[in-house]
Scaffold this active site. Structure first.
Site, short mmCIF file in Angstrom:
data_model
loop_
_atom_site.label_atom_id
_atom_site.label_comp_id
_atom_site.label_asym_id
_atom_site.label_seq_id
_atom_site.Cartn_x
_atom_site.Cartn_y
_atom_site.Cartn_z
N THR A 47 0.81 -1.21 0.00
CA THR A 47 0.00 0.00 0.00
C THR A 47 0.85 1.26 0.00
O THR A 47 0.38 2.34 -0.39
CB THR A 47 -0.95 -0.02 1.21
OG1 THR A 47 -1.73 -1.23 1.16
CG2 THR A 47 -1.89 1.16 1.22
N TYR A 135 3.89 -13.30 4.26
CA TYR A 135 2.80 -12.62 3.56
C TYR A 135 2.46 -13.39 2.31
O TYR A 135 3.27 -13.50 1.39
CB TYR A 135 3.23 -11.18 3.23
CG TYR A 135 2.19 -10.33 2.53
CD1 TYR A 135 0.84 -10.67 2.50
CD2 TYR A 135 2.58 -9.15 1.90
CE1 TYR A 135 -0.09 -9.87 1.87
CE2 TYR A 135 1.65 -8.33 1.25
CZ TYR A 135 0.32 -8.70 1.24
OH TYR A 135 -0.60 -7.90 0.59
N LYS A 164 0.41 -13.06 7.23
CA LYS A 164 -0.65 -12.23 6.68
C LYS A 164 -1.21 -13.01 5.50
O LYS A 164 -0.56 -13.16 4.47
CB LYS A 164 -0.11 -10.87 6.23
CG LYS A 164 -1.18 -9.98 5.59
CD LYS A 164 -0.59 -8.67 5.09
CE LYS A 164 -1.66 -7.83 4.38
NZ LYS A 164 -1.10 -6.58 3.81
N ILE A 206 -4.03 -6.98 8.92
CA ILE A 206 -3.23 -5.85 8.44
C ILE A 206 -4.08 -5.24 7.33
O ILE A 206 -4.27 -5.84 6.28
CB ILE A 206 -1.85 -6.29 7.95
CG1 ILE A 206 -1.03 -6.80 9.15
CG2 ILE A 206 -1.12 -5.13 7.27
CD1 ILE A 206 0.32 -7.36 8.78
#
Length: 291
Positions: A47, A135, A164, A206
């Site tokens: 992001t 992740y 994640k 998250i």
């Protein structure tokens, strides 16, 4: 890793209209999400448009967040890539004294086998001086890190403390939760399925939308963790339409549009990303103004 239970937010990198990093806006956003009640901050994730930042800009973002945070919340740093040697080199040379953990994405583009993914994270675990959050985001990496690979890593390397999980597959998430070591955390990487994952035994999220509406989203997660299901789902459905909207034309273009409406930063993104179109901008503005 109790500090990673609840809501973490994946911070954007605000840009001025000339595309330079807007450090004052970043400080405003850090304070906004902390005041909103989130549990921790993630720096230089997807992001943050990290792929478009220079080395100097990355250091500027890191230092700005550390300064703005003032030790109030745990910080997680994105350290990942598809060149294992380069990731290991960064782990061996960077100062991690301000960070609680790293977030490391499964190698993208190369499309490694499960054995390749395992060996990649084995090297990272052996090199990292702080805990590692895996992740898994197949929509971006083009390969899915299977639960069996995750569980193997979690059992063999005690500093691999969490994942994640952003495959968008609630059944896969449940398999992880079912078979994980006791203290290993399964963290949602998909805002829309965060509450079902938490209720199934996940540790939180998250989040991207949690950055725009930190008070409501972090409260939803806390209610879920405390098994207050009806109250949690009331907040989920209050927020749900905005989750669809902020991802409709790419991340972080959507959440930056929210921030522009809130007066926190410009909606500037760097190519190859572009701003949301006028129709989506109007719908986001209508949602924010009525929220």
């Amino acid at each position: 890793m109790q500090s990673l239970i609840g809501t973490g937010v994946a911070l954007v990198t605000p840009f001025k209209t000339d595309f330079s990093v807007d450090t004052e806006a970043l400080k405003r956003i850090v304070n906004y999400v902390i005041d909103g009640g989130v549990e921790y901050l993630v720096v230089l994730g997807t992001t943050a448009e990290t792929a478009t930042l220079t080395s100097d800009e990355k250091e500027l973002v890191i230092n700005t967040v550390i300064e703005a945070n003032k030790g109030r919340l745990p910080l997680v740093l994105g350290v990942g890539g598809n060149n294992t040697h380069k990731v290991v080199e960064e782990l061996q040379t960077r100062d991690f004294s301000a960070f609680t953990a790293i977030l490391s994405v499964s190698p993208y583009y190369n499309k490694p086998t499960q054995e390749g993914i395992y060996q990649h994270f084995k090297a990272i675990a052996q090199a990292s001086p702080i805990p590692v959050i895996l992740y898994n985001v197949p929509g971006r990496t083009a390969s899915n890190m299977l639960p069996s690979t995750v569980i193997k890593l979690a059992n063999e390397f005690k500093n691999i403390v969490a994942i994640k999980e952003a495959a968008g597959d609630i059944v896969q998430a449940m398999r992880l939760i079912q078979n994980k070591p006791k203290d290993f955390l399964v963290i949602s990487g998909d805002d829309m399925v965060t509450l079902p994952m938490v209720l199934a035994g996940g540790a939180g999220v998250i989040s991207v939308i949690g950055e725009g509406f930190p008070k409501e989203f972090s409260e939803m997660v806390r209610l879920g963790l405390n098994r207050k299901v009806d109250q949690a789902y009331q907040l989920h459905y209050k927020i749900a339409d905005s989750i669809d909207m902020i991802f409709e034309q790419g991340n972080p273009a959507g959440i930056k549009e929210v921030f522009k409406i809130l007066g926190l930063c410009e909606n500037t993104v760097r190519l190859p990303l572009v701003n949301v179109n006028e129709d989506l901008s109007n719908r986001i503005k209508d949602f924010v103004n009525k929220f």
